[in-house]
Design a protein around this motif. Structure first.
Motif, PDB file in Angstrom:
ATOM      1  N   SER A 187      -3.523 -10.082 -12.395  1.00  0.00           N
ATOM      2  CA  SER A 187      -2.981  -9.265 -11.297  1.00  0.00           C
ATOM      3  C   SER A 187      -4.040  -8.301 -10.782  1.00  0.00           C
ATOM      4  O   SER A 187      -4.214  -8.134  -9.565  1.00  0.00           O
ATOM      5  CB  SER A 187      -1.775  -8.444 -11.768  1.00  0.00           C
ATOM      6  OG  SER A 187      -0.769  -9.289 -12.216  1.00  0.00           O
ATOM      7  N   ASP A 188      -4.738  -7.660 -11.699  1.00  0.00           N
ATOM      8  CA  ASP A 188      -5.780  -6.715 -11.278  1.00  0.00           C
ATOM      9  C   ASP A 188      -6.854  -7.428 -10.459  1.00  0.00           C
ATOM     10  O   ASP A 188      -7.361  -6.885  -9.473  1.00  0.00           O
ATOM     11  CB  ASP A 188      -6.410  -6.037 -12.505  1.00  0.00           C
ATOM     12  CG  ASP A 188      -5.530  -4.906 -13.037  1.00  0.00           C
ATOM     13  OD1 ASP A 188      -4.687  -4.397 -12.264  1.00  0.00           O
ATOM     14  OD2 ASP A 188      -5.670  -4.540 -14.226  1.00  0.00           O
ATOM     15  N   ARG A 189      -7.181  -8.639 -10.863  1.00  0.00           N
ATOM     16  CA  ARG A 189      -8.226  -9.374 -10.134  1.00  0.00           C
ATOM     17  C   ARG A 189      -7.760  -9.720  -8.719  1.00  0.00           C
ATOM     18  O   ARG A 189      -8.536  -9.635  -7.772  1.00  0.00           O
ATOM     19  CB  ARG A 189      -8.612 -10.648 -10.897  1.00  0.00           C
ATOM     20  CG  ARG A 189      -9.384 -10.331 -12.179  1.00  0.00           C
ATOM     21  CD  ARG A 189      -9.841 -11.595 -12.866  1.00  0.00           C
ATOM     22  NE  ARG A 189     -10.912 -12.257 -12.114  1.00  0.00           N
ATOM     23  CZ  ARG A 189     -11.327 -13.496 -12.345  1.00  0.00           C
ATOM     24  NH1 ARG A 189     -10.730 -14.232 -13.280  1.00  0.00           N
ATOM     25  NH2 ARG A 189     -12.301 -14.030 -11.629  1.00  0.00           N
ATOM     26  N   VAL A 190      -6.489 -10.100  -8.592  1.00  0.00           N
ATOM     27  CA  VAL A 190      -5.983 -10.423  -7.241  1.00  0.00           C
ATOM     28  C   VAL A 190      -5.883  -9.144  -6.416  1.00  0.00           C
ATOM     29  O   VAL A 190      -6.313  -9.087  -5.256  1.00  0.00           O
ATOM     30  CB  VAL A 190      -4.611 -11.144  -7.329  1.00  0.00           C
ATOM     31  CG1 VAL A 190      -4.022 -11.362  -5.939  1.00  0.00           C
ATOM     32  CG2 VAL A 190      -4.749 -12.475  -8.066  1.00  0.00           C
ATOM     33  N   ARG A 191      -5.350  -8.101  -7.007  1.00  0.00           N
ATOM     34  CA  ARG A 191      -5.136  -6.839  -6.273  1.00  0.00           C
ATOM     35  C   ARG A 191      -6.452  -6.219  -5.808  1.00  0.00           C
ATOM     36  O   ARG A 191      -6.529  -5.625  -4.734  1.00  0.00           O
ATOM     37  CB  ARG A 191      -4.383  -5.847  -7.167  1.00  0.00           C
ATOM     38  CG  ARG A 191      -2.910  -6.201  -7.347  1.00  0.00           C
ATOM     39  CD  ARG A 191      -2.287  -5.458  -8.513  1.00  0.00           C
ATOM     40  NE  ARG A 191      -2.258  -4.015  -8.326  1.00  0.00           N
ATOM     41  CZ  ARG A 191      -1.342  -3.358  -7.627  1.00  0.00           C
ATOM     42  NH1 ARG A 191      -0.361  -4.018  -7.050  1.00  0.00           N
ATOM     43  NH2 ARG A 191      -1.388  -2.039  -7.494  1.00  0.00           N
ATOM     44  N   SER A 192      -7.490  -6.369  -6.638  1.00  0.00           N
ATOM     45  CA  SER A 192      -8.765  -5.732  -6.288  1.00  0.00           C
ATOM     46  C   SER A 192      -9.600  -6.599  -5.345  1.00  0.00           C
ATOM     47  O   SER A 192     -10.602  -6.130  -4.801  1.00  0.00           O
ATOM     48  CB  SER A 192      -9.563  -5.472  -7.571  1.00  0.00           C
ATOM     49  OG  SER A 192      -9.945  -6.725  -8.129  1.00  0.00           O
ATOM     50  N   GLY A 193      -9.203  -7.869  -5.202  1.00  0.00           N
ATOM     51  CA  GLY A 193     -10.000  -8.761  -4.346  1.00  0.00           C
ATOM     52  C   GLY A 193     -11.077  -9.486  -5.125  1.00  0.00           C
ATOM     53  O   GLY A 193     -11.854 -10.273  -4.572  1.00  0.00           O
ATOM     54  N   GLU A 194     -11.123  -9.264  -6.434  1.00  0.00           N
ATOM     55  CA  GLU A 194     -12.132  -9.940  -7.254  1.00  0.00           C
ATOM     56  C   GLU A 194     -11.830 -11.442  -7.336  1.00  0.00           C
ATOM     57  O   GLU A 194     -12.742 -12.260  -7.378  1.00  0.00           O
ATOM     58  CB  GLU A 194     -12.127  -9.316  -8.646  1.00  0.00           C
ATOM     59  CG  GLU A 194     -13.253  -9.785  -9.536  1.00  0.00           C
ATOM     60  CD  GLU A 194     -12.948  -9.496 -11.003  1.00  0.00           C
ATOM     61  OE1 GLU A 194     -12.367  -8.433 -11.298  1.00  0.00           O
ATOM     62  OE2 GLU A 194     -13.279 -10.362 -11.842  1.00  0.00           O
ATOM     63  N   TRP A 195     -10.547 -11.786  -7.388  1.00  0.00           N
ATOM     64  CA  TRP A 195     -10.159 -13.213  -7.397  1.00  0.00           C
ATOM     65  C   TRP A 195     -10.329 -13.745  -5.980  1.00  0.00           C
ATOM     66  O   TRP A 195      -9.639 -13.307  -5.056  1.00  0.00           O
ATOM     67  CB  TRP A 195      -8.713 -13.382  -7.863  1.00  0.00           C
ATOM     68  CG  TRP A 195      -8.277 -14.824  -7.907  1.00  0.00           C
ATOM     69  CD1 TRP A 195      -7.878 -15.586  -6.849  1.00  0.00           C
ATOM     70  CD2 TRP A 195      -8.224 -15.672  -9.045  1.00  0.00           C
ATOM     71  NE1 TRP A 195      -7.573 -16.854  -7.261  1.00  0.00           N
ATOM     72  CE2 TRP A 195      -7.773 -16.949  -8.617  1.00  0.00           C
ATOM     73  CE3 TRP A 195      -8.519 -15.493 -10.409  1.00  0.00           C
ATOM     74  CZ2 TRP A 195      -7.610 -18.020  -9.490  1.00  0.00           C
ATOM     75  CZ3 TRP A 195      -8.336 -16.560 -11.278  1.00  0.00           C
ATOM     76  CH2 TRP A 195      -7.891 -17.806 -10.818  1.00  0.00           C
ATOM     77  N   LYS A 196     -11.263 -14.659  -5.821  1.00  0.00           N
ATOM     78  CA  LYS A 196     -11.555 -15.162  -4.467  1.00  0.00           C
ATOM     79  C   LYS A 196     -10.977 -16.560  -4.281  1.00  0.00           C
ATOM     80  O   LYS A 196     -10.878 -17.338  -5.237  1.00  0.00           O
ATOM     81  CB  LYS A 196     -13.072 -15.258  -4.264  1.00  0.00           C
ATOM     82  CG  LYS A 196     -13.814 -13.929  -4.420  1.00  0.00           C
ATOM     83  CD  LYS A 196     -13.925 -13.208  -3.095  1.00  0.00           C
ATOM     84  CE  LYS A 196     -14.861 -12.008  -3.135  1.00  0.00           C
ATOM     85  NZ  LYS A 196     -14.374 -10.873  -3.919  1.00  0.00           N
ATOM     86  N   GLY A 197     -10.657 -16.883  -3.039  1.00  0.00           N
ATOM     87  CA  GLY A 197     -10.216 -18.234  -2.707  1.00  0.00           C
ATOM     88  C   GLY A 197     -11.402 -19.183  -2.647  1.00  0.00           C
ATOM     89  O   GLY A 197     -12.557 -18.787  -2.879  1.00  0.00           O
TER      90      GLY A 197
END
Ligand code: F6P
Length: 543
Positions: free
Chosen positions: A132-142
């Motif tokens: 969740s933190d990765r998605v919320r922070s934008g670290e998880w990229k498409g």
């Protein structure tokens, strides 16, 4: 597990309630309030920050004493302990029922089949937090390197209703630069409308399904896969744009989602009791891990209260027993859930599955007919909207409809006088239902004689008023657990399995057969009843 062997109708408290009910049915709430000036305090409890005024119910102290006796005779306490300690109380599926373990603190230990499940629960929660933190922070990229802007939960039933309800309920706490959508219906319109303004390279799909075999969810998940591949053109995109939430790793892998991107849960979590498991991933991405944990703490506080508070001061037990009272002794068919909080707009829909899939049963744990009415129909809409549509029937119709009013002392959106006006309506509705307006009162206000009967409010219509300070993640957890355990209480009285759902099976099997018949190139040989066969032929000729 110990089971009550005495059939419901032979339990002494049940018989006593039958006699007692004949007296109470003849008594008006006006009289009960006139007889006891302290009634408003006597029939109110506050626990874990939830205030319940149940004085506007058609009860006396004796009713509560008899209902709590009934709970004791039905072994509510033993059954509760069986649930909390991981006994296989879901008899027909031979499963433990441990949604309470989903919110147990790390320090607790609950053993199922020789294994402590609490560390496993926290392992998944930690994995969810990191993700969740990765998605919320934008670290998880498409796939194209862009950050995720849209999260689409694909699921149905418990894998949808909880996530949608929680997202709406806690929107105030959500990260506003992320868009959330929920796709559940196999009707293609649901998917088409959910994604029509979304870009595939910024969209993450959460495929939520306990079994990972549910027709609707799998159909939508495959459509989402095709939609993503059509835009991004590369199989490797799936790993960046799809995660799975399931108990079925084999099916997840077969679908093509890397099990590294899978968030697990267990067969002892029922679908309708799963919103605080990994099924709540969309909720955690929306509100963040800290708020999610606050929600879990709320659930846990209510779990503790239910397990330990004396029955007469026990919020879920009382709520459940009052529902049994009206269902079985007043022939009430429904319960209206009326939240005066716009953020709780999906709460009644959520409670429909929780209550009706759990207690819509006609046989006991040992397979005999229950011999009484079981789960009532739950329905409702937020106030004040409902007042301008169906409240007419609650006030002046011929049916008895117990109501749960849910309100808050404070609002998340203080705007002028709105909250006072909203809350005044909660109190006014409960007052009007209970006390009504007599023919004398109507006449005294100058109403022409012929209109008097139309303007009379009989009153004597019961309600609970449930109040809390403010809608927070913690309060939401408490409210949900309140109803979960109220449902459990009812199920124990009726001695039914509140945790299976065999009633959904037949339609699923028939639909599989009919899908083949609707799609086959050859005219199928039909062996349905004449009505169904004709409908199938008609559809085939028109589609
Ligand atoms: O058909 C009913 C049901 O099994 C519910 O109990 C459940 O919440 C829903 O379907 C979805 O099931 P799943 O999470 O396995 O897709």
């Amino acid at each position: 597990m110990s089971e009550p062997t005495i059939p419901l109708a032979n339990r002494p408290a049940w018989k006593a309630l039958q006699t007692h009910a004949t007296q109470i049915r003849a008594t008006h709430l006006r009289q009960l309030f006139a007889d006891d000036p302290h009634r408003g305090e006597r029939f109110a409890i506050q626990a874990e920050g939830i205030f319940l005024d149940y004085s506007k119910n058609r009860i006396t102290a004796e009713t509560i004493a008899l209902l709590t006796h009934l709970a004791e005779e039905s072994r509510l306490r033993e059954r509760t302990e069986s649930m909390f300690t991981g006994q296989k109380i879901n008899i027909t599926e031979n499963r433990a029922v441990l949604h309470v373990a989903l919110r147990a603190p790390k320090t607790e230990s609950i053993i199922v089949d020789g294994e402590d499940v609490v560390p496993e629960v926290h392992k998944v929660l930690d994995k969810m937090s990191t993700f969740s933190d990765r998605v919320r922070s934008g670290e998880w990229k498409g796939h194209t390197g862009k950050r995720i802007r849209n999260v689409v939960n694909i699921g149905i039933g418990g894998s949808d209703l909880g996530p949608v309800m929680a997202y709406e309920a806690l929107k105030h706490y959500s990260q506003r630069d992320l868009t959330f959508r929920f796709v559940s219906n196999v009707d293609g319109t649901d998917f088409a409308e959910a994604v029509q303004d979304l870009k595939a390279d910024e969209t993450l799909f959460l495929v939520a399904s306990k079994t990972f075999t549910t027709l609707e969810t799998m159909t939508n998940a495959h459509t989402a896969r095709d939609w993503t591949l059509a835009a991004l053109g590369d199989e490797s995109a799936i790993a960046k744009h799809f995660v799975a939430i399931s108990t079925n790793a084999k099916e997840v892998a077969r679908f093509g989602i890397d099990t590294e991107n899978m968030f697990g849960f267990w067969d002892w979590v029922g679908g309708r009791y799963s919103m605080d498991s990994a099924i709540g991933l969309s909720t955690m991405i929306a509100i963040g891990p800290v708020n999610f944990h606050a929600m879990l703490a709320g659930f846990h506080a209510m779990d503790r209260h239910f397990r330990t508070a004396p029955l007469a001061e026990n919020l879920p037990a009382l709520l459940g027993l009052l529902t049994v009272w009206y269902t079985d002794f007043f022939d009430a068919q429904t319960v209206a859930i009326l939240p005066y909080e716009q953020y709780l707009k999906r709460f009644p829909a959520y409670l429909q599955q929780l209550t009706m899939e759990s207690n819509g049963k006609h046989v006991t744990l040992t397979g005999e007919h229950v011999g009484a009415d079981t789960g009532p129909i739950y329905w409702g809409e937020p106030g004040t909207n409902g007042q301008h549509s169906f409240y007419q029937l609650i006030h002046q119709g011929t049916r008895l409809i117990p109501c749960d009013f849910i309100g808050f002392f404070k609002t998340l959106n203080p705007l002028g006088r709105h909250h006072d006006i909203l809350t005044a309506n909660v109190f006014a509705q409960a007052e009007a239902l209970a006390f009504g307006k007599t023919a004398e009162e109507v006449k005294a206000s100058g109403t022409p004689d012929e209109l008097v009967p139309h303007k009379v409010f009989e009153g004597n219509r019961p309600s609970n008023t449930i109040l809390a300070d403010l809608l927070t993640p913690e309060t939401l957890g408490k409210l949900i657990a309140l109803y979960e355990h109220a449902v459990f209480t009812q199920g124990v009285i009726w001695n039914i399995d509140s945790f299976d759902q065999w009633g959904v099976e037949l339609g699923k099997v028939l639909a599989q057969k009919i899908i083949g018949e609707l799609e086959s190139a050859e005219e199928p040989a039909l062996d349905h009843d004449v009505s169904t066969s004709r409908l199938i032929r008609l559809y085939r000729s028109k589609k």
